[in-house]
Design a protein around this motif. Sequence first.
Motif, short mmCIF file in Angstrom:
data_model
loop_
_atom_site.label_atom_id
_atom_site.label_comp_id
_atom_site.label_asym_id
_atom_site.label_seq_id
_atom_site.Cartn_x
_atom_site.Cartn_y
_atom_site.Cartn_z
N PRO A 27 0.82 -1.20 0.00
CA PRO A 27 0.00 0.00 0.00
C PRO A 27 0.87 1.26 0.00
O PRO A 27 1.91 1.29 0.64
CB PRO A 27 -0.79 -0.11 1.31
CG PRO A 27 0.01 -1.01 2.16
CD PRO A 27 0.70 -1.96 1.24
N HIS A 29 1.17 5.45 0.58
CA HIS A 29 0.54 6.60 1.20
C HIS A 29 0.56 7.76 0.23
O HIS A 29 1.48 7.90 -0.56
CB HIS A 29 1.28 6.97 2.48
CG HIS A 29 1.02 6.02 3.59
ND1 HIS A 29 -0.15 6.03 4.29
CD2 HIS A 29 1.76 5.02 4.09
CE1 HIS A 29 -0.12 5.07 5.19
NE2 HIS A 29 1.03 4.45 5.09
N GLY A 31 1.46 11.19 -0.93
CA GLY A 31 2.58 12.04 -0.56
C GLY A 31 3.82 11.27 -0.16
O GLY A 31 4.68 11.81 0.52
N ALA A 32 3.89 9.99 -0.54
CA ALA A 32 5.13 9.25 -0.31
C ALA A 32 6.21 9.85 -1.19
O ALA A 32 5.91 10.43 -2.23
CB ALA A 32 4.92 7.78 -0.64
N GLU B 141 5.23 7.06 8.11
CA GLU B 141 5.28 7.15 6.65
C GLU B 141 4.27 8.18 6.15
O GLU B 141 4.55 8.97 5.26
CB GLU B 141 5.01 5.79 6.03
CG GLU B 141 5.37 5.73 4.57
CD GLU B 141 5.16 4.37 3.96
OE1 GLU B 141 4.84 3.42 4.70
OE2 GLU B 141 5.31 4.26 2.74
N ALA B 142 3.09 8.17 6.77
CA ALA B 142 2.07 9.12 6.34
C ALA B 142 2.49 10.55 6.67
O ALA B 142 2.25 11.47 5.91
CB ALA B 142 0.75 8.80 7.03
N GLY B 145 6.51 10.88 4.85
CA GLY B 145 6.71 10.41 3.48
C GLY B 145 7.71 9.29 3.36
O GLY B 145 7.93 8.77 2.28
N ASN B 146 8.36 8.92 4.46
CA ASN B 146 9.33 7.84 4.41
C ASN B 146 9.22 7.00 5.67
O ASN B 146 8.71 7.47 6.68
CB ASN B 146 10.74 8.42 4.32
CG ASN B 146 11.44 8.00 3.06
OD1 ASN B 146 10.91 7.22 2.28
ND2 ASN B 146 12.63 8.51 2.84
N ARG B 160 7.25 19.36 5.87
CA ARG B 160 5.91 19.03 5.42
C ARG B 160 4.91 19.43 6.48
O ARG B 160 5.19 19.35 7.66
CB ARG B 160 5.77 17.51 5.25
CG ARG B 160 6.41 17.00 4.03
CD ARG B 160 6.49 15.50 4.15
NE ARG B 160 6.91 14.97 2.87
CZ ARG B 160 6.14 14.23 2.10
NH1 ARG B 160 4.95 13.88 2.49
NH2 ARG B 160 6.57 13.80 0.95
#
Lengths: 143, 361
Positions: A27, A29, A31-32, B141-142, B145-146, B160
């Motif tokens: 899956p 997210h 904005g990854a 991650e959300a 981003g990582n 962010r």
Amino acid sequence: MFKALLNALKNLFSAPATLNYPFVSSPKHQGARGLILFDEPKCVWCLKCEEVCPPGAIRFTQDRESYAYTYHYNPYLCIYCAECVRACPDKAQALSQCSELSRPTSDPFMNDAWFALEKEAEDSKEAVKELKKAKKTEETPQP
Amino acid sequence: MKKTINIPLGSQHIALLEPVRFSFTCENETIVGVEADVGYVHRGVELACTTTFKFKQVGYVVARVCGLCAIIHSTCYTLAAEELMGQEVPRRASYLRLIANELDRIHSHMLCLAHTAENAGFEALFMRTMKDRELVMEAQEAMTGNRVQFDYVSIGGVNRDITTDIEALIRQRLGLLKEKVGEIKELFENNWSLSLKYKGVGIITAENAYRNSALGPLARASGIDFDVRNESAYLPYGELGFASVTMSEGDIHARNMVRLLEVFESIRLIESALDGLPEGEIAAKVRGTPEGESYMRVEAPRGECFYYLKASKGQYLDRVRIKTPTFGSVPAMIEALKGANYADAPAIIASFDPCLSCTAR
């Protein structure tokens, strides 16, 4: 203790927690962080992204005759921090981050080629600077 | 005839997570002498920070010092650099930094708990803890981003913003996590075979911990109430009412309990930070270059992380010094291993949660 035993029995018959990866995609997210995309027509060639990039994955080479810049990006060096996207001037917005792809689709640079390119990026800019200087001294009449 | 026998453990060993080498002098089964060597993964980060990278890029370099506390290193560097530049940080950015720091602490503590369970021979608990750790990884991650290298903090603020979707996701995942960690805590407390492996093993007394400069959960499990979050207001912990966790036994069980209770405390901190998240900008405009000397302390999952910076108005810094918690705690670790059974050594070492890539840099 009994609860743990019960849990263990329950786990014996429950579905695995892991994904069957190559067949089921993991899956993603929103904005990854992935590859940096470059929109050449929008670029104003301010070279700010080259300056801020921590690993030096963005390099510009300059043509010795037309002085035009060429953009080079090494996806293997990139750490996806998007510092370049933030540095890109608001008017231009030439750089963006792709949230789907973090793996390069083609294989444009091997290490040696990139090292040669890094050197070329510095040399070409230096050479153009020299050329411009020489031209300027030619144009201005000597006293 | 010689009465003792030397047994090396490491630098590469199946029970060890990190390349550390211990040389034990054993009398029968009991360890009487310990030597530790921690310099197996030296990468020259400190020099690279002053020669290859400009001061704005160093935050991303020091994040690579350690995978588990990446955000702690970049936060610590950024705070020190901001002090040098007199840079102001928006309140919202400080809160977001706090949330990211605490999420990082949760995932680091859960990894350590999983490995102590594994090294005590409880493979199923290891799997289960790692599975539940996935919840906090998803939240990270959300948010950033990582999963591991967040690159979230930069000079002047954060990179962010947090949206309502992400906030809801973090709350939901943390709610689930609280339940799961509660179950794990019950296992750690009540499981009979684990108590045989943990209780009364690898004891450091409060006095020994103090004399040998133990840090982080190692010290707090021995009853020394030392937590940088209490002592310095580098992030708005005081506004959220932070309370440190201490135990008094000083054995492996106490260390595990401190970590488990700290996970609950971190969850509470994140939730109240999300409740009171101030509105506004997430990053301020960066002006000027650093000049002078500064130092900064940040509470990493393993203890106090210390940065010293020196700069003289250039793009490159003059000196970056990193002192990590594991390095400070090595004498205390040696003290705890003395007198223990050799068979307990892997579990004791795992309970210190040593981070050697931090230590050797």
